[in-house]
Scaffold this motif. Sequence first.
Motif, PDB file in Angstrom:
ATOM      1  N   ALA A 122     -15.433  21.698  35.003  1.00  0.00           N
ATOM      2  CA  ALA A 122     -15.652  20.790  36.129  1.00  0.00           C
ATOM      3  C   ALA A 122     -17.062  20.204  35.995  1.00  0.00           C
ATOM      4  N   GLU A 123     -17.490  20.005  34.748  1.00  0.00           N
ATOM      5  CA  GLU A 123     -18.879  19.608  34.530  1.00  0.00           C
ATOM      6  C   GLU A 123     -19.163  18.159  34.900  1.00  0.00           C
ATOM      7  N   TRP A 124     -18.146  17.310  34.839  1.00  0.00           N
ATOM      8  CA  TRP A 124     -18.394  15.886  35.106  1.00  0.00           C
ATOM      9  C   TRP A 124     -18.956  15.676  36.519  1.00  0.00           C
ATOM     10  N   TRP A 197     -12.876  29.741  39.282  1.00  0.00           N
ATOM     11  CA  TRP A 197     -11.854  30.197  38.340  1.00  0.00           C
ATOM     12  C   TRP A 197     -10.435  29.976  38.836  1.00  0.00           C
ATOM     13  N   PHE A 198     -10.302  29.806  40.165  1.00  0.00           N
ATOM     14  CA  PHE A 198      -9.011  29.340  40.691  1.00  0.00           C
ATOM     15  C   PHE A 198      -8.755  27.963  40.057  1.00  0.00           C
ATOM     16  N   TYR A 199      -9.843  27.186  39.956  1.00  0.00           N
ATOM     17  CA  TYR A 199      -9.726  25.858  39.354  1.00  0.00           C
ATOM     18  C   TYR A 199      -9.579  25.930  37.829  1.00  0.00           C
ATOM     19  N   GLY A 200     -10.526  26.636  37.168  1.00  0.00           N
ATOM     20  CA  GLY A 200     -10.539  26.662  35.699  1.00  0.00           C
ATOM     21  C   GLY A 200      -9.204  27.142  35.146  1.00  0.00           C
ATOM     22  N   HIS A 201      -8.653  28.128  35.820  1.00  0.00           N
ATOM     23  CA  HIS A 201      -7.386  28.690  35.413  1.00  0.00           C
ATOM     24  C   HIS A 201      -6.252  27.696  35.712  1.00  0.00           C
ATOM     25  N   GLY A 202      -6.392  26.994  36.831  1.00  0.00           N
ATOM     26  CA  GLY A 202      -5.358  26.031  37.225  1.00  0.00           C
ATOM     27  C   GLY A 202      -5.302  24.834  36.291  1.00  0.00           C
ATOM     28  N   VAL A 203      -6.442  24.454  35.719  1.00  0.00           N
ATOM     29  CA  VAL A 203      -6.433  23.292  34.829  1.00  0.00           C
ATOM     30  C   VAL A 203      -5.441  23.517  33.684  1.00  0.00           C
ATOM     31  N   VAL A 204      -5.471  24.735  33.115  1.00  0.00           N
ATOM     32  CA  VAL A 204      -4.539  24.981  32.018  1.00  0.00           C
ATOM     33  C   VAL A 204      -3.144  25.347  32.538  1.00  0.00           C
ATOM     34  N   GLY A 205      -3.089  26.077  33.650  1.00  0.00           N
ATOM     35  CA  GLY A 205      -1.799  26.612  34.096  1.00  0.00           C
ATOM     36  C   GLY A 205      -1.017  25.703  35.020  1.00  0.00           C
ATOM     37  N   LEU A 206      -1.704  24.809  35.727  1.00  0.00           N
ATOM     38  CA  LEU A 206      -0.985  23.991  36.698  1.00  0.00           C
ATOM     39  C   LEU A 206      -1.070  22.503  36.389  1.00  0.00           C
ATOM     40  N   PHE A 207      -1.925  22.152  35.422  1.00  0.00           N
ATOM     41  CA  PHE A 207      -1.976  20.754  34.971  1.00  0.00           C
ATOM     42  C   PHE A 207      -1.291  20.652  33.600  1.00  0.00           C
ATOM     43  N   LEU A 208      -1.843  21.330  32.589  1.00  0.00           N
ATOM     44  CA  LEU A 208      -1.281  21.194  31.240  1.00  0.00           C
ATOM     45  C   LEU A 208       0.089  21.873  31.104  1.00  0.00           C
ATOM     46  N   THR A 209       0.194  23.122  31.589  1.00  0.00           N
ATOM     47  CA  THR A 209       1.435  23.878  31.332  1.00  0.00           C
ATOM     48  C   THR A 209       2.687  23.200  31.900  1.00  0.00           C
ATOM     49  N   PRO A 210       2.719  22.842  33.205  1.00  0.00           N
ATOM     50  CA  PRO A 210       3.977  22.258  33.697  1.00  0.00           C
ATOM     51  C   PRO A 210       4.318  20.933  33.028  1.00  0.00           C
ATOM     52  N   LEU A 211       3.303  20.127  32.713  1.00  0.00           N
ATOM     53  CA  LEU A 211       3.609  18.841  32.076  1.00  0.00           C
ATOM     54  C   LEU A 211       4.149  19.062  30.664  1.00  0.00           C
ATOM     55  N   ILE A 241       6.639  30.429  38.352  1.00  0.00           N
ATOM     56  CA  ILE A 241       5.296  30.117  37.818  1.00  0.00           C
ATOM     57  C   ILE A 241       4.401  29.634  38.971  1.00  0.00           C
ATOM     58  N   LEU A 242       4.994  28.887  39.904  1.00  0.00           N
ATOM     59  CA  LEU A 242       4.174  28.408  41.031  1.00  0.00           C
ATOM     60  C   LEU A 242       3.737  29.575  41.915  1.00  0.00           C
ATOM     61  N   VAL A 243       4.642  30.523  42.099  1.00  0.00           N
ATOM     62  CA  VAL A 243       4.303  31.654  42.972  1.00  0.00           C
ATOM     63  C   VAL A 243       3.243  32.537  42.300  1.00  0.00           C
ATOM     64  N   ILE A 244       3.400  32.795  41.012  1.00  0.00           N
ATOM     65  CA  ILE A 244       2.513  33.780  40.369  1.00  0.00           C
ATOM     66  C   ILE A 244       1.217  33.159  39.843  1.00  0.00           C
ATOM     67  N   TYR A 245       1.337  32.026  39.144  1.00  0.00           N
ATOM     68  CA  TYR A 245       0.171  31.512  38.420  1.00  0.00           C
ATOM     69  C   TYR A 245      -0.976  31.090  39.341  1.00  0.00           C
ATOM     70  N   THR A 246      -0.600  30.641  40.547  1.00  0.00           N
ATOM     71  CA  THR A 246      -1.603  30.047  41.431  1.00  0.00           C
ATOM     72  C   THR A 246      -2.727  31.000  41.857  1.00  0.00           C
ATOM     73  N   HIS A 247      -2.488  32.312  41.845  1.00  0.00           N
ATOM     74  CA  HIS A 247      -3.518  33.174  42.425  1.00  0.00           C
ATOM     75  C   HIS A 247      -4.052  34.236  41.464  1.00  0.00           C
ATOM     76  N   ILE A 248      -3.988  33.973  40.144  1.00  0.00           N
ATOM     77  CA  ILE A 248      -4.456  35.024  39.235  1.00  0.00           C
ATOM     78  C   ILE A 248      -5.734  34.654  38.492  1.00  0.00           C
ATOM     79  N   GLY A 249      -6.395  33.579  38.943  1.00  0.00           N
ATOM     80  CA  GLY A 249      -7.600  33.104  38.247  1.00  0.00           C
ATOM     81  C   GLY A 249      -8.727  34.134  38.187  1.00  0.00           C
ATOM     82  N   THR A 250      -8.668  35.115  39.099  1.00  0.00           N
ATOM     83  CA  THR A 250      -9.742  36.117  39.106  1.00  0.00           C
ATOM     84  C   THR A 250      -9.747  36.967  37.829  1.00  0.00           C
TER      85      THR A 250
END
Length: 462
Positions: A122-124, A197-211, A241-250
Amino acid sequence: MTFLKEESYGTVKAFFLSSAVWFVIGPLIGFIDAVHLAAPDLLGNISWLVFGRTRPMHTGVVIFGFIGTALIGSAFYLVPTLLRTPLYSERMGKLSLWVWNLSIASGTITLSLGYSQGREYAEWVWPVDLGVLLTFLLVFYNLFRTAGGRQEKTLYVSVWYIFAALIYSFLIYFFGNAAWSPSYGAITGLPDAVLAWFYGHGVVGLFLTPLALALAYYIVPVVCRSPLYSHSLSLLGFWSILVIYTHIGTHHILQTPVPSWLKVLAITGSLGMIFPVMTVLINLWLTMRGRLGMIHADMGGKFVMAGLVWYLLTCLQGPLQSLPMVQRVTHLNNWVIAHAHMGVLGFSGTIALGGIYFILPRITGRPIFNRRWADIQYWLVLIGMAGFFMVLTAAGLIQGNGWQNGLAVYKILPEIHIYMILRASIGLLIVCGASLGLINIYLSLYGVRGKGDTSLDQQGKT
Ligand code: HEM
Ligand code: HEM
């Protein structure tokens, strides 16, 4: 305005060409990163090329520029095709690409000038974030309106994944980039790390993975000329995947004093990820059972198949490395860099390339310009990725074991030096593959008719 002109599949074509350009730039910056780690003094002290700047430039370009652009471009093909209706607005589609490309370019340039939000992935800086968020809104609106006018009432699982990815990406990007408080950041202390890390993890798991999965679910049955093995299983995988992936960024910050219940949730959820992953893989493998030859004969199918194998490996490794006793050896060293490349490049990047090569002939009405070049690119990416995995995993284990034995970080550096040289050299294969791919994709779009891939003629236009 000519750059926004209405043209059939114009949006998809423009997204694919942009992705191919970013695919050259991103790994090239990665190569500079690798040179830094192999020969720290080689590049001197050129301010815009110091490691702290080039590293986020690399990750931003490969994640959003290369893979994100190809996957969003594919969504612009999949949704109208699956719903049997034209895209709501080609003009808006192209506008979204301009905003997206300008955001990625300005994010990269401002990072090179030293402006950063200092949060991983999220550096930008915030004006760039606004561009990214605007793109997600434009793409969502365009595809939503397309769905509104659909001829096909059934929503195939790919459509579910695409809409979920767009909604989640907007939300996680908004929160992860602290879009409401650009100058001060989100919140303070550990809760901020959890959010990051909720975000960092979501970038790969909820943006790239489902697409990427949306593409795989489309391409595999078409290439195999066989219906999907089970639609119920596909939806089970989608919801789980929506139920599990969303909350494991920790699981990225298990070594910090975050509350224990959150760690337990993250670890059990990480182990539970095997369920959605296996539903997808079993479903697709049963669809292609006895038809692997057909997958191999199709350029797009071949890339997708390789991507799915990397997906399996990444998602077997992921739960393993979320166990605290394993992380004691693997955390914060090159082991994780190997996992990151395997997931992002091996899985989602390879499937994104599969999407480009599968869709290109279908939107241009002619074969890929040069099938052999595409094959060479396939092997360069595959060998490069396998090389990365072996070299970085070995380096990570040496680091982790050394640290366990009480050695200081700097004492182990000479031991992993050779691995850093190998990584930089192997990375060049990927850069070469990307450059060949760019020429091939450009000529497939705008060059003369190619002779390479006849699979389209055999299969019809789907
Ligand atoms: C499209 C292809 C690529 C993708 C998707 C990709 C993705 C990534 C990601 C996600 C990270 C962050 C890893 C983490 O923090 O755990 C990263 C870091 C890195 N990548 Fe890549 N990469 C690609 C190609 C390359 C290439 C060709 C090279 C050249 C050798 C390279 C070298 C590096 C280096 C040196 C780092 C920093 C490692 C560190 O901090 O120790 N990458 N890449
Ligand atoms: C079953 C699914 C997965 C699980 C349980 C999982 C688990 C993990 C864990 C525990 C870490 C942190 C390791 C550490 O810092 O010690 C990690 C890092 C990472 N994972 Fe995964 N992973 C999974 C799938 C994926 C996939 C599919 C991708 C890519 C699309 C991916 C991309 C990454 C990246 C980029 C990092 C590095 C983050 C950083 O530190 O910069 N993972 N993963």
